[in-house]
Design a protein around this motif. Structure first.
Motif, PDB file in Angstrom:
ATOM      1  N   ASP A 177      -0.425  -4.358 -14.890  1.00  0.00           N
ATOM      2  CA  ASP A 177       0.257  -5.504 -15.713  1.00  0.00           C
ATOM      3  C   ASP A 177       1.221  -6.355 -14.806  1.00  0.00           C
ATOM      4  OD1 ASP A 177       1.971  -3.542 -15.418  1.00  0.00           O
ATOM      5  OD2 ASP A 177       2.841  -3.417 -17.423  1.00  0.00           O
ATOM      6  N   GLN A 178       1.292  -5.978 -13.461  1.00  0.00           N
ATOM      7  CA  GLN A 178       1.840  -6.908 -12.492  1.00  0.00           C
ATOM      8  C   GLN A 178       0.941  -7.322 -11.558  1.00  0.00           C
ATOM      9  OE1 GLN A 178       5.723  -3.991 -12.855  1.00  0.00           O
ATOM     10  NE2 GLN A 178       5.239  -4.894 -10.811  1.00  0.00           N
ATOM     11  N   ARG A 196      10.192  -5.171 -21.295  1.00  0.00           N
ATOM     12  CA  ARG A 196       9.205  -4.426 -20.299  1.00  0.00           C
ATOM     13  C   ARG A 196       9.631  -3.844 -19.144  1.00  0.00           C
ATOM     14  NH1 ARG A 196       4.753  -6.619 -17.082  1.00  0.00           N
ATOM     15  NH2 ARG A 196       5.310  -4.915 -15.924  1.00  0.00           N
ATOM     16  N   GLN A 197       9.106  -2.903 -18.653  1.00  0.00           N
ATOM     17  CA  GLN A 197       9.280  -2.467 -17.573  1.00  0.00           C
ATOM     18  C   GLN A 197       8.704  -2.949 -16.386  1.00  0.00           C
ATOM     19  OE1 GLN A 197      11.659   0.802 -17.127  1.00  0.00           O
ATOM     20  NE2 GLN A 197      11.872   0.329 -19.316  1.00  0.00           N
ATOM     21  N   VAL A 198       9.579  -3.350 -15.221  1.00  0.00           N
ATOM     22  CA  VAL A 198       8.886  -3.803 -13.999  1.00  0.00           C
ATOM     23  C   VAL A 198       9.260  -3.143 -12.926  1.00  0.00           C
ATOM     24  CG1 VAL A 198       9.086  -6.097 -12.454  1.00  0.00           C
ATOM     25  CG2 VAL A 198       9.485  -6.025 -14.979  1.00  0.00           C
ATOM     26  N   ARG A 199       8.154  -2.671 -12.269  1.00  0.00           N
ATOM     27  CA  ARG A 199       8.514  -1.979 -10.769  1.00  0.00           C
ATOM     28  C   ARG A 199       8.614  -3.021  -9.811  1.00  0.00           C
ATOM     29  NH1 ARG A 199       4.432   2.573  -9.585  1.00  0.00           N
ATOM     30  NH2 ARG A 199       6.045   3.108  -7.842  1.00  0.00           N
ATOM     31  N   PRO A 251       0.714  -1.222  -0.110  1.00  0.00           N
ATOM     32  CA  PRO A 251      -0.246   0.122  -0.013  1.00  0.00           C
ATOM     33  C   PRO A 251       0.788   1.270   0.137  1.00  0.00           C
ATOM     34  CG  PRO A 251      -0.027  -0.903   2.105  1.00  0.00           C
ATOM     35  CD  PRO A 251       0.587  -1.975   1.256  1.00  0.00           C
ATOM     36  N   HIS A 252       0.220   2.105  -0.871  1.00  0.00           N
ATOM     37  CA  HIS A 252       0.739   3.494  -0.711  1.00  0.00           C
ATOM     38  C   HIS A 252       2.319   3.624  -1.246  1.00  0.00           C
ATOM     39  CE1 HIS A 252      -2.803   4.345   1.115  1.00  0.00           C
ATOM     40  NE2 HIS A 252      -2.593   3.785   2.179  1.00  0.00           N
ATOM     41  N   GLN A 253       2.766   2.597  -1.993  1.00  0.00           N
ATOM     42  CA  GLN A 253       4.062   2.826  -2.804  1.00  0.00           C
ATOM     43  C   GLN A 253       4.187   3.177  -4.292  1.00  0.00           C
ATOM     44  OE1 GLN A 253       6.784  -0.409  -1.702  1.00  0.00           O
ATOM     45  NE2 GLN A 253       5.679  -0.894   0.239  1.00  0.00           N
ATOM     46  N   GLY A 254       2.753   3.368  -4.597  1.00  0.00           N
ATOM     47  CA  GLY A 254       2.533   3.947  -5.811  1.00  0.00           C
ATOM     48  C   GLY A 254       2.200   2.923  -6.834  1.00  0.00           C
ATOM     49  N   PHE A 255       1.587   1.809  -6.478  1.00  0.00           N
ATOM     50  CA  PHE A 255       1.017   0.796  -7.149  1.00  0.00           C
ATOM     51  C   PHE A 255      -0.597   0.893  -7.618  1.00  0.00           C
ATOM     52  CE2 PHE A 255       4.917  -1.064  -5.478  1.00  0.00           C
ATOM     53  CZ  PHE A 255       5.692  -1.506  -7.080  1.00  0.00           C
ATOM     54  N   ILE A 256      -1.192   1.943  -7.204  1.00  0.00           N
ATOM     55  CA  ILE A 256      -2.407   2.210  -7.349  1.00  0.00           C
ATOM     56  C   ILE A 256      -2.936   1.690  -8.866  1.00  0.00           C
ATOM     57  CG2 ILE A 256      -4.550   3.630  -7.410  1.00  0.00           C
ATOM     58  CD1 ILE A 256      -3.608   4.775  -4.812  1.00  0.00           C
ATOM     59  N   ASN A 257      -2.228   2.224  -9.869  1.00  0.00           N
ATOM     60  CA  ASN A 257      -2.617   2.059 -11.194  1.00  0.00           C
ATOM     61  C   ASN A 257      -2.104   0.893 -11.959  1.00  0.00           C
ATOM     62  OD1 ASN A 257      -4.909   4.305 -11.455  1.00  0.00           O
ATOM     63  ND2 ASN A 257      -2.994   5.569 -10.996  1.00  0.00           N
ATOM     64  N   LYS A 283      12.475  -0.027  -7.020  1.00  0.00           N
ATOM     65  CA  LYS A 283      13.137   0.499  -8.165  1.00  0.00           C
ATOM     66  C   LYS A 283      12.543   0.053  -9.363  1.00  0.00           C
ATOM     67  CE  LYS A 283      17.005  -2.533  -8.784  1.00  0.00           C
ATOM     68  NZ  LYS A 283      18.601  -2.669  -8.785  1.00  0.00           N
ATOM     69  N   THR A 284      12.684   0.829 -10.619  1.00  0.00           N
ATOM     70  CA  THR A 284      12.172   0.081 -11.855  1.00  0.00           C
ATOM     71  C   THR A 284      13.337  -0.508 -12.714  1.00  0.00           C
ATOM     72  OG1 THR A 284      10.368   1.837 -11.934  1.00  0.00           O
ATOM     73  CG2 THR A 284      10.772   0.974 -14.038  1.00  0.00           C
ATOM     74  N   ILE A 285      13.119  -1.543 -13.355  1.00  0.00           N
ATOM     75  CA  ILE A 285      14.044  -2.034 -13.979  1.00  0.00           C
ATOM     76  C   ILE A 285      13.517  -2.398 -15.566  1.00  0.00           C
ATOM     77  CG2 ILE A 285      15.326  -3.186 -12.286  1.00  0.00           C
ATOM     78  CD1 ILE A 285      14.040  -5.639 -12.670  1.00  0.00           C
ATOM     79  N   GLU A 286      14.226  -2.432 -16.360  1.00  0.00           N
ATOM     80  CA  GLU A 286      14.093  -2.871 -17.617  1.00  0.00           C
ATOM     81  C   GLU A 286      14.569  -4.474 -17.895  1.00  0.00           C
ATOM     82  OE1 GLU A 286      13.934  -0.774 -21.679  1.00  0.00           O
ATOM     83  OE2 GLU A 286      15.832  -1.974 -21.769  1.00  0.00           O
ATOM     84  N   VAL A 287      13.566  -5.175 -18.430  1.00  0.00           N
ATOM     85  CA  VAL A 287      13.803  -6.911 -18.428  1.00  0.00           C
ATOM     86  C   VAL A 287      13.715  -7.167 -19.850  1.00  0.00           C
ATOM     87  CG1 VAL A 287      12.678  -8.912 -17.544  1.00  0.00           C
ATOM     88  CG2 VAL A 287      12.713  -7.012 -16.066  1.00  0.00           C
TER      89      VAL A 287
END
Length: 538
Positions: free
Chosen positions: A475-476, A495-498, A466-472, A516-520
């Motif tokens: 795709d995960q 793809r980008q993975v958060r 919660p409240h870590q920026g995943f509201i929207n 962090k966000t990584i590119e996979v």
């Protein structure tokens, strides 16, 4: 709060006088959002629009279910929820949700500060888990459905051929569903003799191969058949108020009478008929289709239960499945936490439809439907396959669809992958069917946990973090607490993975520290998923 209630009451009184002219409901609730608050709920079929924002037309839970399940329940990322025992309508206008009800003003209840707290509090009060599971094999083995391959030409020869090909191509055995049109006609539960010369022998062979067998059934009855006349004489059919005779109901396969599932006698009669099918043919269970809310909205209908509503008629149909551990539903009303397999509605074979699977199954979990199957691999909408050059189907799309299913509670094949895929891509689908089996113990454990606690199996990232920026995030998803899954839902190989806070080990064994966000890099044979690792050291 008192001022808000008073204002709502005054508004409701005005609506009693004004809104009937416009076909609206009596009572209106305007949800005033807290800072950064977002809402989910109402209809599984609107999962891709959740959390709700922007504008959304008026949806009436008592009249439409968008090919899926409805629940009179909404919940927010700020720990609030709304529950009603009856159906309501709702719309979204410039991010503001308005509810209309014939029964009550629906004020939000404060349960905590997070989406999970809203869900858990509402679930415990309104749809607690039954403690019972559907048959465990739903979670540990793949499913196969004959719909896309045979459509309305269900027949013994081709069904056996389909099963033989599952074994020939080294796919795991599992639940095997024979779809619509195996029976003589609706309301009759005998196999068509011209298409099934020896159905008992067919099912015995399928059992010997390791399959569990389910048959498609519906509440409808073909008019002027022997079954129709028997059910009419016993008062077991929905009636027309005007004629006091059985009502003829339009649905996607024509015009039929229908069992009145509000009549306990009709329910017991139908159960008895289905038990006969099991005894005569050795069938393990049934796919209960066509119980959609929209079939019961005609004001001319007279139900045995004089107070029954369209939604309750859908619910009565769902309750029938509780007597059969092998069951599947696509339409539903409430019944969260019960031992019923739900499936997402039939979708097209397209990338746009593929992108609906994750948000829709997340919405199912948040509405209490933990035991959900994400449609059929490649799509269950027959129009995507009928009359189409099968050699021109997008093989990348089929493979990615299979991967989305692999780490969900259930996976269901219908279009035969060995018929439409080349050997390389077929091997990829085989790999992920076997991954699902290898993860079957873990998934079954999650299902057992859900049966005790009511927690979803597939969890929204906002629910878990919660409240870590995943509201929207659409795709995960989390599979329980242990695995974060990030499938490919667009064409391509990156793809980008958060990553949330913590340490995560990916499917290739590499560790990553979030947030962090990584590119996979995601070649076609890879499904990225990440195991949550205890400790913070890489």
């Amino acid at each position: 709060m008192k001022h808000t209630i008073l204002l709502s009451c005054i508004t409701g009184l005005l609506l009693v006088l004004i809104l009937p002219c416009y076909g609206q409901k009596q009572y209106e609730t305007v949800i005033t959002n807290l800072p950064n608050e977002k809402w989910w709920g109402g209809m599984v079929g609107l999962g891709s629009r959740m959390p709700f924002e922007g504008n959304l037309k008026l949806f009436d839970l008592s009249r439409e279910n968008m090919n899926n399940q409805n629940v009179p329940f909404m919940l927010s990322s700020s720990g609030r929820y709304i529950w009603s025992d009856q159906a309501f309508s709702f719309k979204v206008d410039s991010n503001i949700i308005t509810l209309y009800s014939e029964y009550e003003i629906s004020e939000p209840v404060k349960a905590g500060k997070t989406l999970k707290e809203a869900y858990m509090t509402a679930m415990k009060k309104h749809f607690p888990p039954s403690g019972i599971l559907p048959d465990p094999r739903f979670f540990s083995m793949p499913q196969y459905n004959t719909w896309i391959e045979l459509m309305y030409n269900q027949n013994q020869e081709d069904i056996l051929k389909y099963a033989d090909n599952i074994l020939k191509h080294d796919f795991p055995v599992g639940v095997f569903m024979v779809d619509d049109n195996w029976q003589k006609y609706y309301g009759n539960f005998k196999f068509k003799p011209d298409r099934f010369p020896n159905p008992r022998r067919m099912i015995d062979k399928l059992h010997a191969q390791g399959f569990k067998i389910m048959l498609w059934v519906c509440p409808f009855v073909s008019p002027d058949s022997p079954e129709f006349r028997e059910l009419q004489s016993k008062g077991f059919l929905i009636k027309s108020k005007q004629t006091n005779r059985p009502a003829i109901i339009p649905w996607w396969n024509g015009y039929s009478a229908s069992y009145d599932m509000s009549n306990p006698g009709a329910v017991e009669h139908l159960k008895k008929e289905l038990r006969k099918v099991q005894s005569e043919y050795g069938v393990d269970g049934f796919k209960f289709d066509a119980g959609d809310i929209s079939h019961y909205t005609n004001p001319d209908f007279e139900f045995y239960d004089k107070n029954a509503t369209s939604t309750e008629m859908c619910e009565y149909w769902a309750k029938l499945g509780l007597s059969f551990p092998f069951n599947e539903y696509r339409a539903g009303w409430k019944m969260g936490g019960e031992a019923l397999v739900q499936r997402l509605g039939d979708k097209n074979c397209s990338w746009e439809a593929l992108r609906l699977l994750i948000p829709d199954i997340l919405s199912a979990g948040l509405l209490g439907y933990a035991y959900t199957c994400p449609d059929m691999i490649g799509g269950g909408q027959y129009a995507s396959f009928y009359g189409v050059d099968q050699t021109k189907l997008d093989q990348e799309l089929i493979v990615r669809s299979c991967q989305v299913h692999a780490l969900m509670p259930m996976m269901q094949f219908s279009v035969a992958p060995w018929r439409i895929l080349n050997e390389e891509n077929l091997a990829i689908c085989r790999k992920y069917a076997k991954l699902h089996v290898s993860m079957g113990g873990y998934i079954l454990g999650l299902a057992e946990h859900s049966a005790k606690t009511g927690e979803p199996i597939v969890r929204h990232m906002e629910y878990a973090f919660p409240h870590q920026g995943f509201i929207n995030c659409k795709d995960q998803f989390m599979l329980g607490e242990k695995y974060m899954v990030a499938p490919m839902v667009y064409p391509g190989s990156k793809r980008q993975v958060r990553l949330p806070k913590g340490t995560w080990k990916d499917d290739l064994g590499k560790r990553h520290k979030g947030p962090k966000t990584i590119e996979v890099n995601v070649p076609l044979d890879r499904l990225p998923y990440f195991e949550k690792v205890s400790g913070n050291n890489l």
